[in-house]
Every structure is written in C-alpha cells, then in structure tokens.
Motif scaffolding. Sequence first.
Motif, PDB file in Angstrom:
ATOM      1  N   SER A   1     -21.537  25.471 -23.622  1.00 49.47           N
ATOM      2  CA  SER A   1     -21.263  26.755 -24.284  1.00 49.47           C
ATOM      3  C   SER A   1     -20.430  26.588 -25.553  1.00 49.47           C
ATOM      4  CB  SER A   1     -20.550  27.711 -23.324  1.00 49.47           C
ATOM      5  OG  SER A   1     -19.231  27.260 -23.028  1.00 49.47           O
TER       6      SER A   1
ATOM      7  N   PHE B   1     -16.974  32.756 -22.688  1.00 49.52           N
ATOM      8  CA  PHE B   1     -17.870  31.631 -22.971  1.00 49.52           C
ATOM      9  C   PHE B   1     -17.126  30.382 -23.436  1.00 49.52           C
ATOM     10  CE2 PHE B   1     -21.485  34.504 -22.922  1.00 49.52           C
ATOM     11  CZ  PHE B   1     -22.572  33.683 -22.673  1.00 49.52           C
TER      12      PHE B   1
ATOM     13  N   LEU C   1     -24.225  35.058 -27.881  1.00 51.43           N
ATOM     14  CA  LEU C   1     -23.565  35.006 -26.577  1.00 51.43           C
ATOM     15  C   LEU C   1     -23.969  36.142 -25.647  1.00 51.43           C
ATOM     16  CD1 LEU C   1     -19.954  33.864 -27.612  1.00 51.43           C
ATOM     17  CD2 LEU C   1     -21.942  32.465 -27.002  1.00 51.43           C
TER      18      LEU C   1
ATOM     19  N   THR D   1     -27.216  32.251 -21.446  1.00 52.52           N
ATOM     20  CA  THR D   1     -26.330  32.168 -20.282  1.00 52.52           C
ATOM     21  C   THR D   1     -26.965  31.330 -19.185  1.00 52.52           C
ATOM     22  OG1 THR D   1     -25.302  34.307 -20.757  1.00 52.52           O
ATOM     23  CG2 THR D   1     -25.180  33.525 -18.481  1.00 52.52           C
TER      24      THR D   1
ATOM     25  N   ILE E   1     -27.071  27.577 -20.153  1.00 56.04           N
ATOM     26  CA  ILE E   1     -25.747  26.946 -20.053  1.00 56.04           C
ATOM     27  C   ILE E   1     -25.426  26.641 -18.597  1.00 56.04           C
ATOM     28  CG2 ILE E   1     -23.280  27.430 -20.290  1.00 56.04           C
ATOM     29  CD1 ILE E   1     -24.012  28.937 -22.907  1.00 56.04           C
TER      30      ILE E   1
END
Length: 420
Positions: free
Chosen positions: A16, A93, A393, A399, A402
């Motif tokens: 991230s 993040f 993000l 998401t 990651i």
Amino acid sequence: MSALIEINFDGIIGPSHNYAGLSVGNIASSTNAGATAYPREAALQGITKMRHNLGLGLAQGFFMPLDRPNAAWLEVLGTTVGDSEPHLRAAAFSASSMWAANAATISPAPDAPDGSCHLTVANLQTMPHRSHEWPGTLAQLKLAFADHDHFSVHAPVPSPFGDEGAANHMRLCPSHDAAGIEIFVFGKSGGQFPARQHIEASRAVARKHGLGQDRVIFAQQAEIAIAAGAFHNDVVAVANERVLFAHEQAFEKPNALYNAIRNQLPDAEIIIVPANKVSLDDAIRSYLFNAQLVTLPDDGGMALILPSEARENDAVWRYLTDLVAGNGPIRRLCPVDIRQSMANGGGPACLRLRVVADPAFVDQRFLATTEKLDAIARIVTDHWPAAINPDQLCDPELTAAIGNARDRLLQVCGLTELDR
C-alpha cells in the motif's frame, strides 16, 4: 555461551506504499504529497539493501508489512474504507510500518540488570497515520522475540506521552556485546512542527527496561533541527559502538551531552560535522545521518550505509570523502538506492531496527538469507502494485490486491498467524 551480535531488522515495504503527505514536519513527505508511488519498486529497493548488508557480512532480519488498509481502526472511528474522509482513508492505508526504526526501543541484555534484552513497542501517537501501528508491531515483536529467557517485550507507553522508538535512541558501548550507555533524545519544541518524542516517554522506557542512572543519558534535540525538518534524532545523529556521529546543530545542549558521554564512556569517539562544512539543510535533505553506521566483520572498521542522495550532494560527499580518507573509525561509504522510501521521508536508518541478540534465540522465520530474500522478491514482483496514486485509495480492487499481496508474503515466509 550466548553470542551477542547486532541484527538489523528491516521493514519490508508494503503493497500500500503511497505518497499522501501524512507526516507533518517531514519535508520529503510533504514535498511529494500526491505524487505517484511505486510499491513494487520500493519493496525491491528495500530487499536489495538487505542483500547488500548480507554481502557485507552483517546479520539481517525483516518484519512483515502490516495489514492495510486498517479497516478495524476505521471501524472504531465509525466509518469504512469506502465512506471515510480522504485523510482518514489515507491514514488507514499508510505503509509507514516499513520504517522499523520506529517499531520499538531496544535495551540489549548487557545493559539490563536482569540480563534480558528489553523491547518496548513505540506508541507513535503524535501522528494519526502511525498511531494505529503498535498492535500489529507488538504482535510481530512477541513472535520474533518469544524466548522469555532472553527477551522481555513491553506494551507501549500510554498516551499522551509520545514515543517514537529507536529513532530517538542511541547506544554507545565498547562493543555490541558489552555493557553500554543509552542516550534517549527528546524534543520540547520545533517551531511550526511538533516535537514527537516526549521526555516522559523516554523516562518511562528507561524505567521499564530497568536501566540504572549510570546507563542512561537524556538529551534534548535542538529546536532548530526539528524546525528544519529533523523530525527524529536519527536524521541528525547516529551512534555505533564507541562512535557518535552527529551534526553540530543536532542537540540543544551539545557540550553537556558530550561531557556526560565522556564521563561514562571515556573511550567514546565523538565526530561532529560542522555546520560550515555541511549545513543543517544539506544534512537533512541528503539524509547524511539517517545512515546505518555499522561495524564490519574481520576488523574491517566501520561503514556508513548511506542513501544515494548523499553522494549527489557536493558538500556532503566532499565531507564524507575527507572523513574516510583520515585515520578515523569510519572507513567505508556504501551508498544504496532506496529512492522510493526517501521520497516519503525515510532513509536506510529509518528502515531498520537494531537488536543486539544471539540469533539462535530469535524466531528463525524473521532472519534473512539470500534464499528467503529471493522468495520474497518473487512475491513482490508478482503481486505488489506497480503504481499507486493517493486518489486510487477508494478503489475496492486496489484494496483487494493489497490484501492478496500481503497474504502471499505471509504464506511464503511461514507467518500466516500474523493474519489472525
């Protein structure tokens, strides 16, 4: 017989990694806010640095990136990744746990009366994006240093007393395995920028580690240094064994500190970089002092593992070239390319936590070998995002990517219990 050596544990740069400009007082972080970050390149640069250190004959370890985005933290704030304000989402993040120098403060066994190596996880409460790191970091410390006969891992100092870990702590000693003195550097003011390390936290850590007065010095970081962008002491000073290497403007009362060091460790060698040769601004922008000052094996003297930016600054490189040409303890300069970390405000010293210990008593899964780093690099190459912009993000696909990347890393390192 325990064989104590210094082990540098680097934070693996997480998937991230992005430039959201979250760190107030960190010039590089603020300057690059909103720029495109390259997590894959960043992590591979960090792995290359670890390979370099192994090649020097140094002991090397690593820590896993934390689970990001931190949905549990957002839930406590009554929101989610999709619904949170941009600054909270960015904080959730943040890959800032990569800077392992902020993971904890370490007092090696020779300094502690109970003969244990003490580790106190840092609360990092001054910066919102880092304040939620410590539970994940504590879980790793408890796993890596689970041998209670040799390690004591402590919970963080409570708020409101800010503790930034080893980035504001130095140790001087005749050798790593000998008793030494520990220097806790705190701040009071930094002009427009916050002083992150509080004296109350430093004193609390020293007490928790059982350090006697003959083992501890408390020193104030210069307000001018904090105001110039030295948000941690390790941006303007670094120590190794009997050597302190510091900028002339690093400390508020430098002579008092140097006298205290010489009184407790007469053989200490203090190398002060004059401001008329390297300005405070040049020192901070090049991260001259955010270097790993290490002892090379086989009587090879000491080396500075520096960011390549130090070589690109004429004043800094001229000073360093003259320094190693002399008859002093620092004999070698080793520039490394960690530009992705540097652009977010972290040099070689930020990326590592120094622990003096017998490697035999450390969980072996956290110790690096060439083969392990090869396996980690393959995971990074195959699964880390190539690029992230802060405005991405809110993308659910990012998401998921990651989370998948970190899961793959935990699996290859045999550390899936960290996902519980």
